[in-house]
Design a protein around this motif. Structure first.
Motif, PDB file in Angstrom:
ATOM      1  N   SER A 323       9.244  -3.741   1.330  1.00 24.31           N
ATOM      2  CA  SER A 323       8.582  -2.460   1.577  1.00 24.31           C
ATOM      3  C   SER A 323       9.289  -1.394   0.756  1.00 24.31           C
ATOM      4  O   SER A 323      10.500  -1.226   0.860  1.00 24.31           O
ATOM      5  N   SER A 337       3.584  -8.999  -7.469  1.00 22.89           N
ATOM      6  CA  SER A 337       2.977  -8.794  -6.154  1.00 22.89           C
ATOM      7  C   SER A 337       1.877  -9.819  -5.921  1.00 22.89           C
ATOM      8  O   SER A 337       0.952  -9.950  -6.725  1.00 22.89           O
ATOM      9  N   ARG A 340      -0.695  -7.961  -0.063  1.00 20.56           N
ATOM     10  CA  ARG A 340      -0.304  -6.745   0.641  1.00 20.56           C
ATOM     11  C   ARG A 340      -0.776  -6.833   2.085  1.00 20.56           C
ATOM     12  O   ARG A 340      -1.872  -7.326   2.353  1.00 20.56           O
ATOM     13  N   THR A 341       0.057  -6.335   3.002  1.00 20.62           N
ATOM     14  CA  THR A 341      -0.333  -6.296   4.403  1.00 20.62           C
ATOM     15  C   THR A 341       0.563  -5.276   5.097  1.00 20.62           C
ATOM     16  O   THR A 341       1.197  -4.441   4.448  1.00 20.62           O
ATOM     17  N   ARG A 342       0.600  -5.335   6.417  1.00 19.06           N
ATOM     18  CA  ARG A 342       1.455  -4.437   7.176  1.00 19.06           C
ATOM     19  C   ARG A 342       2.339  -5.266   8.102  1.00 19.06           C
ATOM     20  O   ARG A 342       1.921  -6.312   8.621  1.00 19.06           O
ATOM     21  N   ASN A 343       3.547  -4.786   8.317  1.00 19.87           N
ATOM     22  CA  ASN A 343       4.495  -5.454   9.204  1.00 19.87           C
ATOM     23  C   ASN A 343       5.252  -4.393   9.985  1.00 19.87           C
ATOM     24  O   ASN A 343       5.944  -3.561   9.397  1.00 19.87           O
ATOM     25  N   LEU A 346       4.659  -0.841   8.838  1.00 14.44           N
ATOM     26  CA  LEU A 346       5.005  -0.526   7.455  1.00 14.44           C
ATOM     27  C   LEU A 346       4.115  -1.301   6.490  1.00 14.44           C
ATOM     28  O   LEU A 346       3.770  -2.463   6.737  1.00 14.44           O
ATOM     29  N   SER A 347       3.766  -0.667   5.370  1.00 11.26           N
ATOM     30  CA  SER A 347       3.070  -1.363   4.305  1.00 11.26           C
ATOM     31  C   SER A 347       4.064  -2.247   3.566  1.00 11.26           C
ATOM     32  O   SER A 347       5.133  -1.780   3.156  1.00 11.26           O
ATOM     33  N   ARG A 349       4.646  -5.881   0.819  1.00  9.34           N
ATOM     34  CA  ARG A 349       4.083  -6.765  -0.195  1.00  9.34           C
ATOM     35  C   ARG A 349       4.893  -8.051  -0.261  1.00  9.34           C
ATOM     36  O   ARG A 349       6.104  -8.038  -0.064  1.00  9.34           O
TER      37      ARG A 349
END
Length: 368
Positions: A323, A337, A340-343, A346-347, A349
């Motif tokens: 991130s 890259s 892409r996602t969120r964890n 947070l955004s 890659r």
């Protein structure tokens, strides 16, 4: 049938729906579309909702949760829409009672913390006055495999760990190492993948409570999945972490997942890590959130990670969940890259480097 915002749509038989819940490793939940129609007024919403065969879908006495998303539609009040839909269901099925229906849907939020104990969930989406009603078939979100009772700091969701492994292109035969394994999620998911262990084998699903649930079909699906499990992983899998408590948690989780014999865990700092062979995959989720440490310490950590990879893992494939461009640049690695996602809000890659190494990058020319 194809991708769409937030997911993938497809047609499935009953057996395929059961198998998808049992076997898919990277999805949050599987929902069944019950109806799609135009609804610019409440009477339209209620009329079309009554056409659904609710007694075949929702059990008598069920706890019902209705979550609503409305975008650019005349029916924009989430609570009012939920109440109208719930009223129709309650009039069609005896004994149904309501859970809280007072807020907008959040697909990333679990309905309940315990596996298999979620209420019956209806998802109502309104976009440009077009309404879709769907029934959740999964229950608790599918990352809840049932094995991870012990966790370290900033735990990684099982579904995201599986996505990292698949996105990295691991061949399930080559060595795999996570040098910052925390509670062991990446090594455990890798071992389960290599051995064909169904991720949902230790949990229950919402469809098991449906009035039309076919126990014979479900038994057949489970039996086929169990018969495909391999006795051992074809790959050597390692996990290490500097924190003794994390390693203890990882070992406990691996035991519950039935893959303890497939993974070697050890306590070791990043600076002590050596490549256990000339080729393999290094896949890890380094700490990057504010909960873990301040930015100066993180920059030092990422610089050290880049140095370790460059000097000791030249022939290895690398996959890092990251991130923020600043921390990425501190690795000085040539990274690409992949997704892409969120964890944890947070955004993030998934960044990869294919072997053999192309060495360090001039940070002024880095494309990340």
């Amino acid at each position: 049938q194809g991708t769409e915002p937030g997911g993938v749509s497809f047609r499935a038989t009953t057996a395929q729906l059961y198998a998808a819940n049992l076997q898919l490793r990277t999805v949050n939940r599987l929902v069944v579309r019950l109806a799609s129609f135009h609804a610019a007024a409440f009477h339209e919403l209620e009329r079309h909702t009554r056409r659904v065969r609710w007694p075949e879908l929702i059990a008598s006495g069920a706890l019902l949760l209705v979550r609503v998303t409305a975008r650019k539609s005349r029916l924009y009040h989430h609570r009012a829409v939920a109440e109208r839909v719930a009223s129709v269901v309650m009039s069609a099925v005896a004994g149904v009672h309501l859970a809280g229906n007072d807020r907008e849907s959040d697909d990333d939020e679990p309905v309940d913390d315990s596996v298999g104990s979620a209420p019956t969930l209806l998802l109502v989406r309104l976009v440009h006055d077009e309404c879709t009603i769907s029934l959740d078939s999964s229950g608790a979100l599918l990352h809840r495999r049932g094995y991870r009772l012990a966790t370290a700091k900033a735990p990684l969701r099982e579904t995201l760990a599986a996505a990292m492994i698949l996105g990295a292109g691991w061949d399930e035969r080559s060595p795999l190492l996570d040098p910052m394994c925390g509670s062991g999620t990446i090594p455990i998911e890798a071992a389960m993948l290599a051995r064909r262990i169904p991720p949902g084998r230790r949990r229950r699903f919402a469809f098991e409570e449906w009035p039309t649930f076919n126990s014979a079909v479900w038994a057949s699906v489970r039996d086929r999945a169990e018969s495909a499990i391999l006795p051992a992983s074809g790959a050597t899998i390692w996990g290490s972490d500097r924190d003794a408590g994390a390693i203890e948690a990882a070992v406990s989780n691996a035991v519950r997942a039935d893959v303890a014999a497939d993974i070697e865990f050890r306590q070791a700092p990043l600076s002590a890590i050596r490549a256990p062979g000339p080729h393999g995959w290094l896949i890890t989720n380094p700490p990057y959130g504010l909960r873990v440490g301040d930015q100066a310490k993180l920059r030092d950590l990422f610089a050290r990670l880049g140095q370790v990879v460059h000097t000791r893992f030249e022939g290895w494939e690398i996959a890092l969940l990251m991130s923020g461009d600043d921390l990425v640049r501190h690795t000085q690695l040539a990274l690409t890259s992949r997704l892409r996602t969120r964890n944890g809000g947070l955004s993030v890659r998934l960044l990869t480097r294919s072997a053999p190494s192309s060495g360090f990058l001039d940070s002024s020319r880095s494309g990340v």
